[in-house]
Design an enzyme around this catalytic site. Structure first.
Site, PDB file in Angstrom:
ATOM      1  N   ASN A   7       0.862  -1.181   0.000  1.00  0.00           N
ATOM      2  CA  ASN A   7       0.000   0.000   0.000  1.00  0.00           C
ATOM      3  C   ASN A   7       0.902   1.235   0.000  1.00  0.00           C
ATOM      4  O   ASN A   7       1.496   1.576   1.020  1.00  0.00           O
ATOM      5  CB  ASN A   7      -0.881  -0.050   1.263  1.00  0.00           C
ATOM      6  CG  ASN A   7      -1.798   1.147   1.388  1.00  0.00           C
ATOM      7  OD1 ASN A   7      -1.842   2.009   0.493  1.00  0.00           O
ATOM      8  ND2 ASN A   7      -2.524   1.230   2.483  1.00  0.00           N
ATOM      9  N   ARG A  91      -2.888  -2.086  -3.154  1.00  0.00           N
ATOM     10  CA  ARG A  91      -4.063  -1.272  -2.863  1.00  0.00           C
ATOM     11  C   ARG A  91      -4.032  -0.053  -3.780  1.00  0.00           C
ATOM     12  O   ARG A  91      -3.016   0.649  -3.848  1.00  0.00           O
ATOM     13  CB  ARG A  91      -4.014  -0.826  -1.406  1.00  0.00           C
ATOM     14  CG  ARG A  91      -5.193   0.005  -1.055  1.00  0.00           C
ATOM     15  CD  ARG A  91      -5.122   0.459   0.364  1.00  0.00           C
ATOM     16  NE  ARG A  91      -6.371   1.149   0.690  1.00  0.00           N
ATOM     17  CZ  ARG A  91      -6.612   1.683   1.863  1.00  0.00           C
ATOM     18  NH1 ARG A  91      -5.732   1.604   2.819  1.00  0.00           N
ATOM     19  NH2 ARG A  91      -7.749   2.289   2.076  1.00  0.00           N
ATOM     20  N   HIS A 180     -12.918   3.313   1.119  1.00  0.00           N
ATOM     21  CA  HIS A 180     -12.878   2.256   2.150  1.00  0.00           C
ATOM     22  C   HIS A 180     -13.599   0.996   1.663  1.00  0.00           C
ATOM     23  O   HIS A 180     -14.064   0.186   2.469  1.00  0.00           O
ATOM     24  CB  HIS A 180     -13.547   2.710   3.473  1.00  0.00           C
ATOM     25  CG  HIS A 180     -12.864   3.852   4.162  1.00  0.00           C
ATOM     26  ND1 HIS A 180     -13.538   4.932   4.668  1.00  0.00           N
ATOM     27  CD2 HIS A 180     -11.561   4.082   4.434  1.00  0.00           C
ATOM     28  CE1 HIS A 180     -12.684   5.778   5.221  1.00  0.00           C
ATOM     29  NE2 HIS A 180     -11.469   5.280   5.084  1.00  0.00           N
ATOM     30  N   ARG A 241     -10.767  16.239   8.300  1.00  0.00           N
ATOM     31  CA  ARG A 241     -11.615  16.606   7.145  1.00  0.00           C
ATOM     32  C   ARG A 241     -13.006  17.016   7.603  1.00  0.00           C
ATOM     33  O   ARG A 241     -13.558  16.408   8.518  1.00  0.00           O
ATOM     34  CB  ARG A 241     -11.740  15.415   6.189  1.00  0.00           C
ATOM     35  CG  ARG A 241     -10.490  15.171   5.383  1.00  0.00           C
ATOM     36  CD  ARG A 241     -10.595  13.906   4.556  1.00  0.00           C
ATOM     37  NE  ARG A 241      -9.589  12.949   4.951  1.00  0.00           N
ATOM     38  CZ  ARG A 241      -9.606  11.665   4.657  1.00  0.00           C
ATOM     39  NH1 ARG A 241     -10.594  11.149   3.949  1.00  0.00           N
ATOM     40  NH2 ARG A 241      -8.642  10.859   5.062  1.00  0.00           N
ATOM     41  N   GLU A 384      -8.215  -5.113   5.742  1.00  0.00           N
ATOM     42  CA  GLU A 384      -8.135  -4.823   4.303  1.00  0.00           C
ATOM     43  C   GLU A 384      -7.025  -5.629   3.638  1.00  0.00           C
ATOM     44  O   GLU A 384      -7.170  -6.078   2.501  1.00  0.00           O
ATOM     45  CB  GLU A 384      -7.884  -3.318   4.103  1.00  0.00           C
ATOM     46  CG  GLU A 384      -9.107  -2.492   4.459  1.00  0.00           C
ATOM     47  CD  GLU A 384      -8.787  -1.031   4.740  1.00  0.00           C
ATOM     48  OE1 GLU A 384      -8.306  -0.736   5.846  1.00  0.00           O
ATOM     49  OE2 GLU A 384      -9.025  -0.200   3.858  1.00  0.00           O
TER      50      GLU A 384
END
Ligand code: AMP
Length: 399
Positions: A7, A91, A180, A241, A384
């Site tokens: 990743n 990923r 996600h 965010r 993941e």
């Protein structure tokens, strides 16, 4: 069969090597500050503790090269040579409308990921750098791309269409994509397995609450709607965010504060969310500690965070015409019993009733709702990397 999962961020690289015969992690690690002074690799062979190697790494190829060196190292390694790695799973953040599932990385797929750089300008370029570095060092090893957006491609137009001139969708593909996705796919499958339910007819709301947070409505095992949008900025309030805001706020604040569009975006991405409200931190542990010590803005930040989740639980239950299970995952979802409790408070009318004793757990698969709760509330730790490794085995084995 051993699979390497990679990743890549702009200056970082996370990896895991798994033995897929029993899905165990053999080793994992993180390279930070790639291309910046002070680059460092932290590596952990399962059961052996962490080691740290400081070495200048000018680019992702040098970083992957060092990772491979450590993986075959006599003391800290887990393989004899690189040929033991049967396949590599990457990923990739944005697959646009092009990628509805995981893919073997061919020249065409690489070109497709490149095309999606306009939609994921911060992530797709480093994801590609990682792919190219691995191809260079392991030219004969199959590579698979697993997209964060792919799971959400089952959303119907009514969920993904923004109420703006339709030509922006037609010309520029401006629509909701969601992120996600690999986490939602893993958690939804694991939830159904854990509850012994069939995908068909099931209605789940999954809350992936971490540094970046989003929720998904998963009906019949497929994504029906999600909170993130064209980019991961929309939806829930997050660490830094803003999530959903009135778009007119941008012009108003830009004029008042004399900001340009880049500065305004930076504020919404990096200085908002619970950091912006609390003025303390983007880390929930810091905010919870401050709130417990009586800091009012920390309280407000936690309340706003929980309020937004509650709103979306109601919205998604309405969209699905009901709800069987509400599932919490990722850093906050797996670890913060108090946040799970706040989110579930006053949702009895929806059939959601948390059990304080059962909720007093962290980081393991568990039902945390009361026995008489109509809707099951669960904690399911996400994985993941395992999902990426499973896809990588499935796709590379069929070659
Ligand atoms: P992630 O992005 O999934 O790694 O999640 C990171 C977030 O999880 C950070 O905001 C952490 O503060 C939060 N987190 C991790 N452990 C805990 C904990 N024990 N209690 C509350 N929040 C936690």
């Amino acid at each position: 069969m051993k699979v390497l999962v990679v990743n890549c961020g702009s200056s970082s690289l996370k990896y895991q090597i798994l033995d897929m015969r029993d899905e165990t992690i053999l080793a994992k690690g993180l390279v930070e500050r790639i291309g910046i002074e002070g680059s460092v690799l932290q590596h952990e062979k399962t059961g052996n503790g962490k080691i740290s190697i400081e070495k200048t790494m000018k680019n992702h190829t040098e970083a992957i090269s060092l990772v491979l060196e450590v993986l075959i190292d006599e003391t800290n390694g887990v393989i004899k040579d690189m040929s033991e790695i049967s396949a590599v799973g990457h990923r990739v953040l944005h697959g646009g409308e092009k990628f509805t599932g995981s893919h073997l990385i061919t020249d065409d797929v690489e070109a497709g990921i490149d095309e999606c750089c306009v939609l994921g300008p911060l992530h797709n370029p480093p994801n590609l750098m990682g792919i190219r570095a691995c191809k260079q060092l392991m030219p004969n090893t199959p590579m698979v791309a697993v997209f964060d957006t792919a799971f959400h491609q089952t959303m119907p137009p009514v969920s993904y269409t923004y109420a703006i001139p339709h030509e922006y969708y037609e010309k520029y593909k401006v629509r909701r994509y969601g992120f996600h996705g690999t986490s939602f796919r893993y958690v939804s499958q694991r939830t159904l397995e854990f509850l012994g339910m069939k995908a068909e007819g099931s209605k789940l709301v999954i809350c992936h609450l971490g540094n970046g947070s989003s929720m998904a409505a998963v009906k019949d095992g497929k994504c029906l709607d999600t909170t993130m949008g064209l980019t991961p900025l929309e939806g829930l309030a997050m660490g830094t965010r803003s999530g959903d805001i009135d778009p007119a706020i941008m012009k108003y604040v830009m004029e008042k504060e004399n900001l340009n569009i880049g500065e305004m975006e930076n504020i919404l991405q990096k200085k908002s969310g619970v950091l912006g409200i609390s003025g303390i931190s983007s880390d929930f542990r810091d905010i919870e500690n401050a709130a417990n010590a009586g800091n009012e803005r920390a309280h407000l930040a936690l309340d706003v965070f929980a309020h937004r989740e509650k709103k979306y639980i109601g919205a998604f239950a309405a969209e699905m015409n009901g709800l069987d299970a509400l599932v919490f995952t990722a850093g906050i979802g797996e670890n913060s019993a108090s946040m799970r409790k706040s989110i579930c408070e006053n949702l009895e009318y929806l059939g959601i009733k948390i059990d304080d004793n059962k909720n007093n757990i962290r980081g393991k698969d568990a039902v945390v709702s009361a026995d008489d709760s109509k809707v099951k509330v669960l904690v399911i730790p996400t994985n993941e990397e395992l999902m990426i490794a499973r896809d990588t085995v499935r796709i590379s084995s069929s070659l």
